[in-house]
Structure formats: C-alpha cells, structure tokens
Write a protein that holds these residues in place. Sequence first.
Motif, PDB file in Angstrom:
ATOM      1  N   GLY A 161     -10.241  -7.167   0.975  1.00  0.00           N
ATOM      2  CA  GLY A 161      -9.468  -7.889   1.980  1.00  0.00           C
ATOM      3  C   GLY A 161      -9.559  -7.221   3.330  1.00  0.00           C
ATOM      4  N   HIS A 162      -8.941  -7.838   4.316  1.00  0.00           N
ATOM      5  CA  HIS A 162      -8.995  -7.345   5.686  1.00  0.00           C
ATOM      6  C   HIS A 162      -8.247  -6.012   5.825  1.00  0.00           C
ATOM      7  N   VAL A 163      -8.693  -5.197   6.750  1.00  0.00           N
ATOM      8  CA  VAL A 163      -8.052  -3.902   6.991  1.00  0.00           C
ATOM      9  C   VAL A 163      -6.567  -4.095   7.320  1.00  0.00           C
ATOM     10  N   ASP A 164      -5.745  -3.233   6.757  1.00  0.00           N
ATOM     11  CA  ASP A 164      -4.293  -3.233   6.976  1.00  0.00           C
ATOM     12  C   ASP A 164      -3.538  -4.369   6.263  1.00  0.00           C
ATOM     13  N   HIS A 165      -4.230  -5.135   5.463  1.00  0.00           N
ATOM     14  CA  HIS A 165      -3.522  -6.198   4.740  1.00  0.00           C
ATOM     15  C   HIS A 165      -2.834  -5.686   3.474  1.00  0.00           C
ATOM     16  N   GLY A 166      -3.086  -4.388   3.149  1.00  0.00           N
ATOM     17  CA  GLY A 166      -2.299  -3.761   2.081  1.00  0.00           C
ATOM     18  C   GLY A 166      -3.052  -3.421   0.798  1.00  0.00           C
ATOM     19  N   LYS A 167      -4.368  -3.292   0.873  1.00  0.00           N
ATOM     20  CA  LYS A 167      -5.160  -2.990  -0.330  1.00  0.00           C
ATOM     21  C   LYS A 167      -4.741  -1.667  -0.974  1.00  0.00           C
ATOM     22  N   THR A 168      -4.641  -0.632  -0.145  1.00  0.00           N
ATOM     23  CA  THR A 168      -4.313   0.697  -0.666  1.00  0.00           C
ATOM     24  C   THR A 168      -2.907   0.717  -1.254  1.00  0.00           C
ATOM     25  N   LYS A 169      -1.994   0.127  -0.499  1.00  0.00           N
ATOM     26  CA  LYS A 169      -0.589   0.074  -0.929  1.00  0.00           C
ATOM     27  C   LYS A 169      -0.443  -0.694  -2.245  1.00  0.00           C
ATOM     28  N   LEU A 170      -1.192  -1.767  -2.341  1.00  0.00           N
ATOM     29  CA  LEU A 170      -1.126  -2.587  -3.550  1.00  0.00           C
ATOM     30  C   LEU A 170      -1.699  -1.830  -4.755  1.00  0.00           C
ATOM     31  N   VAL A 216      -1.273 -12.862  -2.049  1.00  0.00           N
ATOM     32  CA  VAL A 216      -0.689 -13.094  -0.728  1.00  0.00           C
ATOM     33  C   VAL A 216       0.370 -12.006  -0.542  1.00  0.00           C
ATOM     34  N   ASN A 217       0.007 -10.996   0.238  1.00  0.00           N
ATOM     35  CA  ASN A 217       0.811  -9.769   0.315  1.00  0.00           C
ATOM     36  C   ASN A 217       1.790  -9.797   1.504  1.00  0.00           C
ATOM     37  N   LYS A 218       2.697  -8.872   1.509  1.00  0.00           N
ATOM     38  CA  LYS A 218       3.686  -8.692   2.586  1.00  0.00           C
ATOM     39  C   LYS A 218       4.634  -9.884   2.720  1.00  0.00           C
ATOM     40  N   VAL A 219       4.933 -10.543   1.582  1.00  0.00           N
ATOM     41  CA  VAL A 219       5.834 -11.696   1.655  1.00  0.00           C
ATOM     42  C   VAL A 219       7.266 -11.270   1.984  1.00  0.00           C
ATOM     43  N   ASP A 220       7.523  -9.940   1.941  1.00  0.00           N
ATOM     44  CA  ASP A 220       8.852  -9.441   2.324  1.00  0.00           C
ATOM     45  C   ASP A 220       9.051  -9.454   3.831  1.00  0.00           C
ATOM     46  N   LYS A 221       7.971  -9.594   4.574  1.00  0.00           N
ATOM     47  CA  LYS A 221       8.083  -9.459   6.035  1.00  0.00           C
ATOM     48  C   LYS A 221       8.560 -10.746   6.705  1.00  0.00           C
ATOM     49  N   GLU A 222       9.252 -10.535   7.783  1.00  0.00           N
ATOM     50  CA  GLU A 222       9.666 -11.668   8.586  1.00  0.00           C
ATOM     51  C   GLU A 222       8.402 -12.294   9.169  1.00  0.00           C
ATOM     52  N   VAL A 254       3.048 -11.606  -3.320  1.00  0.00           N
ATOM     53  CA  VAL A 254       3.444 -10.250  -3.711  1.00  0.00           C
ATOM     54  C   VAL A 254       3.940  -9.455  -2.503  1.00  0.00           C
ATOM     55  N   SER A 255       4.615  -8.376  -2.794  1.00  0.00           N
ATOM     56  CA  SER A 255       4.899  -7.369  -1.792  1.00  0.00           C
ATOM     57  C   SER A 255       4.619  -6.008  -2.412  1.00  0.00           C
ATOM     58  N   ALA A 256       3.700  -5.291  -1.813  1.00  0.00           N
ATOM     59  CA  ALA A 256       3.373  -3.957  -2.310  1.00  0.00           C
ATOM     60  C   ALA A 256       4.510  -2.991  -2.021  1.00  0.00           C
ATOM     61  N   VAL A 257       5.418  -3.380  -1.123  1.00  0.00           N
ATOM     62  CA  VAL A 257       6.547  -2.516  -0.764  1.00  0.00           C
ATOM     63  C   VAL A 257       7.750  -2.758  -1.685  1.00  0.00           C
ATOM     64  N   THR A 258       8.177  -4.023  -1.816  1.00  0.00           N
ATOM     65  CA  THR A 258       9.330  -4.309  -2.677  1.00  0.00           C
ATOM     66  C   THR A 258       8.905  -4.469  -4.148  1.00  0.00           C
TER      67      THR A 258
HETATM   68  P1  GDP Z   1      -5.409  -1.483   3.727  1.00  0.00           P
HETATM   69  O1  GDP Z   1      -6.082  -1.102   5.010  1.00  0.00           O
HETATM   70  O2  GDP Z   1      -5.727  -2.892   3.349  1.00  0.00           O
HETATM   71  O3  GDP Z   1      -5.670  -0.513   2.598  1.00  0.00           O
HETATM   72  O4  GDP Z   1      -3.839  -1.506   4.045  1.00  0.00           O
HETATM   73  P2  GDP Z   1      -2.712  -0.442   3.648  1.00  0.00           P
HETATM   74  O5  GDP Z   1      -2.433  -0.460   2.204  1.00  0.00           O
HETATM   75  O6  GDP Z   1      -3.068   0.868   4.247  1.00  0.00           O
HETATM   76  O7  GDP Z   1      -1.457  -1.074   4.383  1.00  0.00           O
HETATM   77  C1  GDP Z   1      -1.437  -1.243   5.784  1.00  0.00           C
HETATM   78  C2  GDP Z   1       0.010  -1.168   6.284  1.00  0.00           C
HETATM   79  O8  GDP Z   1       0.762  -2.282   5.788  1.00  0.00           O
HETATM   80  C3  GDP Z   1       0.745   0.081   5.824  1.00  0.00           C
HETATM   81  O9  GDP Z   1       1.568   0.520   6.861  1.00  0.00           O
HETATM   82  C4  GDP Z   1       1.554  -0.412   4.646  1.00  0.00           C
HETATM   83  O10 GDP Z   1       2.736   0.344   4.446  1.00  0.00           O
HETATM   84  C5  GDP Z   1       1.891  -1.830   5.066  1.00  0.00           C
HETATM   85  N1  GDP Z   1       2.084  -2.711   3.909  1.00  0.00           N
HETATM   86  C6  GDP Z   1       1.233  -2.883   2.860  1.00  0.00           C
HETATM   87  N2  GDP Z   1       1.734  -3.768   2.000  1.00  0.00           N
HETATM   88  C7  GDP Z   1       2.930  -4.169   2.487  1.00  0.00           C
HETATM   89  C8  GDP Z   1       3.926  -5.087   2.026  1.00  0.00           C
HETATM   90  O11 GDP Z   1       3.816  -5.732   0.984  1.00  0.00           O
HETATM   91  N3  GDP Z   1       5.019  -5.249   2.823  1.00  0.00           N
HETATM   92  C9  GDP Z   1       5.181  -4.566   3.992  1.00  0.00           C
HETATM   93  N4  GDP Z   1       6.300  -4.792   4.692  1.00  0.00           N
HETATM   94  N5  GDP Z   1       4.269  -3.706   4.435  1.00  0.00           N
HETATM   95  C10 GDP Z   1       3.155  -3.507   3.705  1.00  0.00           C
END
Ligand code: GDP
Length: 313
Positions: A23-32, A126-132, A162-166
Amino acid sequence: LTFGDEGDEEDWETRPPVVTVMGHVDHGKTKLLDAVRNTNVVAREAGGITQHIGAYQIATELDGQERAITFIDTPGHESFTAMRARGAKVTDIVVLVVAADDGVMPQTVEALNHAQAAEVPIVVAVNKVDKEGANPAKIRQQLTEYGLVAEEYGGDTMFVDVSAVTRQGLDDLLAAILLTADAALDLRANTEMDAQGVVIDAKLDRGRGPVATVLVQRGTLRVGDSLVAGDAFGRVRSLLDEHGAKLKEATPARPVQVVGLTSVPRAGDTFLVVEEDRVARQIADRRQARIRNAQNASMRKRISLEDLDAALK
Ligand code: GDP
C-alpha cells in the motif's frame, strides 16, 4: 528432484496462506503488521516478545477451527517484486492497505497492479477508520475503477474496515484472508520431501554467525539437514521461530531462522536440502565461481531458478 517439484500428491497437506502487506506510504502497513502480530495472545504468553525476523506466523480461529496465517514482515512492494523478479513466488494473498482518510494514492495503484499482474488475490484493508474524516465508502468506490469491487457491491473482493491503532476489525481481516484463501486457492504442499523454499532475510549475527530467515514452501526442514541457499551452504544447527523458541522441524509456510550456514545468503535466494554436506558444498562452490565470473563481467549476478536447476544436474 528439481526445485519446485511437488512430488507425490498423496503427501500433500493443507498449509497456511502466506500474506504480503502492500500500500501507499504512511497508510499504516507497518502498524498493521505490528497489530496483527500482537493478536497472537497464546504465543505471546508462552514465548514472550516477538522478534522481527522477516516473517511471522499467527494462529487464529475460523468457524471453530484453529488456522494459521504467515505474514511477510517487510511491508511494501519492493520485497514482493524483488522476489518475483527472481522467480520466487512467495505470496499467496496481498493485503492492500488504504488509509480511509486519504484514499487511493499512486503507490496504492502500483501495488494493486503488481498483485493483479501476478494473479495474486487481494484483500483490501481500509485502515485508519478511527480517524476523523475517514470515509471507507469512498475507498470502495475509488477501487472499483481498478477492478476491485467489494462483495457488498456485488463484486468478489473482500474489504475490511480496520484500525491498526484501536485494533478494530483485525479479527475480520484475518477471517477475510482465510476465506479468500479457501475460495480462490488450493493451498497444499508436500510435507514428506526434503525441504525447499525461499530466503526472506539474512544477516551476520555476532554470536551465532550467519542467520537466515527462510520460508519453507514444500517438504519438512529439520535440524541436521544439509542445505544450499543461493551461494551459501551448511548444516542446520538450530531452527528458531519468531519467538526465539527452538523447533525440531519446520513444515510448509513456516518461517524459521536457520543457524548453521557458513555464509550469508540474500533475500530472494531459493534454498533446498540435499542428501549430504558434500553436495551442498559442491553446488555452493559452483555458484560462487559463477558469481565471481559475473562480478568480473561487472555486475553481481543473481541466482535464478534456472541456475539452481542447472547446478543440480
Ligand atoms: P507505512 O508507511 O504504510 O508502513 O505506515 P505506518 O505503519 O508507518 O503508519 C504511518 C502513520 O500512520 C503512523 O504515524 C501510524 O501511527 C499511523 N497509523 C497507522 N495506522 C493507523 C490507524 O489505524 N489509525 C490511526 N489513527 N493512525 C494510524
């Protein structure tokens, strides 16, 4: 037996799917990947902290049955394409991560193009669904343009919010992966033969020497086996899982750290077990000579499947 030969169908058993997250950078791959790793409560309690070794396997449940899923722990399409370029088909399913507050971006499209070209089924997270400002419906609508039509809109692609955070939706994501695997793939592998597979990651460890994380693709890898991995060889001294626990053997789709090689192979190298040390050394020597020749001719040559087959003959 050459590399890739599956042997007798009688010896095939169901194996877990192997998943790459793209997926695109910062979309949450690592976090997920981190969040999924921590769903493994049983393993966490038993073995302590999970190490980053390039891949991990988790246990989950589907319809009351225990099931495993293997995740390649290096996000992004670089590892995916690098491995495929070398002929190693590692990934069964791609999880395409799209941030619900951002939408489809250039690397989203690139990733889905790679997966579609390789005919690897996609599950959309579909990540970050917790965000406004998250708009999961918009992601579904955007992706229809690229042939990914959500099941709820009459298509055959599973989308999971999904939300990788919640951690919301993680279990649904794991279920979607297994359901997609069951619907689209025949995931069976020979468990009886000598092991073959791919190097996911390798490094020189101060105490233990060369350590390679390999993914067993067919056969069973055991302590004491003689193996060749790219131009490296050696006898398996120990096998460690992602919790650092010692294993006696590793079966298909199991990522495992191999200690005992005499040098460090490269990610994407194929490996196979041979009958004795002497053969392993011979094949490795021949490949090293070939690499030296290629180096002299300027660029370092990567070992292809054809080379591997040729070296075995
Ligand atoms: P990657 O570049 O795709 O690996 O993205 P990262 O996993 O590094 O996430 C990029 C940023 O988005 C980080 O600051 C994460 O904490 C944040 N992030 C990732 N997943 C979520 C989520 O589900 N919800 C929120 N609110 N932030 C997230």
